[in-house]
Design an enzyme around this catalytic site. Sequence first.
Site, PDB file in Angstrom:
ATOM      1  N   HIS A 348      -2.234  -8.894  10.845  1.00  0.00           N
ATOM      2  CA  HIS A 348      -1.227  -8.333  11.744  1.00  0.00           C
ATOM      3  C   HIS A 348      -0.509  -7.119  11.164  1.00  0.00           C
ATOM      4  CE1 HIS A 348      -1.166 -11.349  14.986  1.00  0.00           C
ATOM      5  NE2 HIS A 348      -1.425 -12.245  14.054  1.00  0.00           N
ATOM      6  N   LYS A 528      12.732  -5.119  19.883  1.00  0.00           N
ATOM      7  CA  LYS A 528      11.723  -5.552  18.913  1.00  0.00           C
ATOM      8  C   LYS A 528      12.422  -5.796  17.582  1.00  0.00           C
ATOM      9  CE  LYS A 528       9.291  -1.894  19.905  1.00  0.00           C
ATOM     10  NZ  LYS A 528       7.951  -2.398  20.098  1.00  0.00           N
ATOM     11  N   ARG A 529      11.699  -6.430  16.692  1.00  0.00           N
ATOM     12  CA  ARG A 529      12.226  -6.657  15.347  1.00  0.00           C
ATOM     13  C   ARG A 529      12.678  -5.329  14.747  1.00  0.00           C
ATOM     14  NH1 ARG A 529       9.050  -6.693  10.726  1.00  0.00           N
ATOM     15  NH2 ARG A 529       7.205  -6.613  12.061  1.00  0.00           N
ATOM     16  N   LYS A 534       9.239   0.931  13.145  1.00  0.00           N
ATOM     17  CA  LYS A 534       9.355   0.852  14.603  1.00  0.00           C
ATOM     18  C   LYS A 534      10.284   1.945  15.144  1.00  0.00           C
ATOM     19  CE  LYS A 534       8.321  -4.094  14.656  1.00  0.00           C
ATOM     20  NZ  LYS A 534       7.102  -4.125  15.488  1.00  0.00           N
ATOM     21  N   THR A 636       2.989  -6.569  21.514  1.00  0.00           N
ATOM     22  CA  THR A 636       2.757  -7.312  22.761  1.00  0.00           C
ATOM     23  C   THR A 636       3.868  -7.005  23.764  1.00  0.00           C
ATOM     24  OG1 THR A 636       3.846  -9.240  21.766  1.00  0.00           O
ATOM     25  CG2 THR A 636       1.431  -9.196  21.759  1.00  0.00           C
ATOM     26  N   LYS A 640       3.896  -6.432  28.039  1.00  0.00           N
ATOM     27  CA  LYS A 640       4.801  -7.092  28.996  1.00  0.00           C
ATOM     28  C   LYS A 640       5.511  -6.049  29.856  1.00  0.00           C
ATOM     29  CE  LYS A 640       5.471 -10.596  25.477  1.00  0.00           C
ATOM     30  NZ  LYS A 640       6.324 -10.998  24.343  1.00  0.00           N
TER      31      LYS A 640
END
Length: 791
Positions: A348, A528-529, A534, A636, A640
Amino acid sequence: MNDLSAEALRIRITQHLTYTLGKDKPHASLYDWRMAVSYSVRDLIIEPWFAATRKTYEAQGKRVYYLSLEFLIGRILGDAMMNLGLFETVQDVLEGEGVSLADVIEDEPDAALGNGGLGRLAACFLESMSTLACPAYGYGIRYEHGLFRQLFESGRQVEHPEDWLNQPHPWEFERPEARYTISFKGHLDGQSVWQPSETVYARAYDMPVVGWQGKWANTLRLWGAHPTELFDLEQFNSGDHTAAAAPEALARTLSRVLYPEDTTDSGKELRLKQEYFLTSAALQDILRRFLSEYDDFAQLPDKVAIQMNDTHPALAGPELIRLLMDEHGLDWNAAKRIALGCLNYTNHTLLPEALETWSTWLMGRVLPRHMQIIEQIDQEHRAATKCAADLAIVKHDQVHMGTLAFVMASHVNGVSALHTDLMKETVFSGLHGLYPARVLNQTNGVTPRRWLRLSNPALSKVLTDTIGAGWESDLARLSELNTFEDDRAVRDAIGAAKRHNKLALSNWASDRLGITLNPDAVFDVQIKRMHEYKRQLLNVFETIHRWSAIRSNPEAGWTPRVKIFGGKAAPGYFAAKEIIRLINDVANVVNNDPVVGDLLKVVYPANYNVSMAERLIPATDLSEQISTAGKEASGTGNMKFTMNGALTIGTLDGANVEIREQVGAENFFLFGMTAAEVRDRYLIEGHARTAILDSPTLQDVLQMIVEGRFSPEDTDRYNGLVDATWNHDPFLVASDFDSYLAVQAEVDLAFADEDHWNRLALRNIAGSGYFSSDRTIKGYMADIWDTRSLL
């Protein structure tokens, strides 16, 4: 689907209220009603659960065992009612009792069993395996407090214990008979006889996971840690109260918190123990179940497929060898061959630092037998491949868990096409050269039952009215929406569903957060985390620029924007926590600026979780997927958002690449460097400073931060963050800033034309069918697990 009548269901709920909870209707609280409904719905899952178990034993085929340190399952009641076809029936029954189903669902705590995408993916996979009747078990840990409950104090993240198990959990069945001894530490007698000095019991807690239409249910088995030695009354009576309770304290610690802080030696030891606790309990359970049907371990690879979700269960290789040798008498070659035939590994991450390593000292002290086995696996790996030293499992006094998982797996899969290609080129390039047939791709997916049908009933109705029923189990049918692109009524209906969801979110924000949102604004969401790659920092820099530009010319015809953030930072991740504080400081200034007013708001609700995502995603217009290209494995959340009609602003990273291919490049707001350009950029000395000097806008943003415009009481607060941006910028925020800014302007123009935006949203929904987790699981079943549906 279940055809239980409303009256029959009312009787069941009343019986549980009376006989399980000991309450009559006039005195029943919301909690009592929620528990009675949950027990009644759970009862209806038992029959397909038992039937699935019987059919699995009768088929004598291969079972799948999915090992994951996280299962972020969220609330269960709504999902179970939907999959059983009971939603409207339960609603009718409760309305007749004067109880709101929405309030009942809201009363359920989120199961705190995960952190982010890894755990949510595992939960989606379990639901899809049940929908597809793939015989499977999920194995995880029953965390007492989960990750943590996030609060903000003066803008700073503060961690508090999650308390989801402070009340009974109606969806689980405790299995005291399913108990295994897990050992730690001690020493080896002779060559390989392990004499552990610490032991705990792993006790099973089972949760049925029902698939669409209630045709099949698999099991999520979570392990709770319990002491092997009872409370020492003699020590307690002698006054040594702490020592008397030590065995219980050790056990509770193991299953208390997900991802305990590991900046200390004790924290590292606890993490390693947790990973072994999960892995050993699961493997002992797998072997017990196998031996109840078969007596030849040579058959194990034909009956058992074990999927290691990330490196956390990577000890499965040495542990399975240990169990087969030490507990069941097989020789080394047979044990290793069998283990290799059963095990598979999902990677991952493309960040080398995110691939777990443990010091040989810690591994040898906590798991001395496993250290011995790992060294032997490594010796054979190096001898067989004649590989360079940097491809060893054990090097520089560290055990490299990614390498161990790769070497001991039959298949190693990436989770998006780009990620899999980059695995071969970067983090696992050497290992891929040694084992060229081992790596393959399985692009992630999400379950459309929870993430569209349940969380977005308004859009779901539009879809069913337009393309007909049945898309929930055949998401590729969403492509039929393309034939209605020129139908203004359909475009308007999609827009109306979005506005309905935005109004609902605005009401929630007003009630819970005390902030008024403009539902006509672009709802621009990044949830998100919290991690530097990110690039929440890129988003907040653009927010600062937008605020400053509006202040300079508030009459310039701005497209209103609501910026929504959500996510937690690891407790020891200082840089991420600093970004959280900056976002909250910016929000405090922007939201109280009368010049800006409704043209810009910044919202950061604390304690982002699955239930919050189900509220935010359907209301989103613009999905922020802005990670540095080449850093995100898949994502993911991006899927969504797309299937809920949001447009994406993003880089060519992770599954963004495939989303753009599926929805059409013209329906995706692309910016930034490619992964290859990112690699080249890193080679330029002083790339951050060069990018900033080339961008007067970014210079202004950084100057406002360093001057203390957002922290007037502490003007030096963000000096370190600004200095790091000028001089390091490891994730190339500065290099991509101007491109990001330009594309955000394109978003403003596109959103200003409401019908055009609805057309783009339709195309995104129509192109999202590929991203169902049903498609992903079918790929695993065919390409990795070699198993079949039993329906």
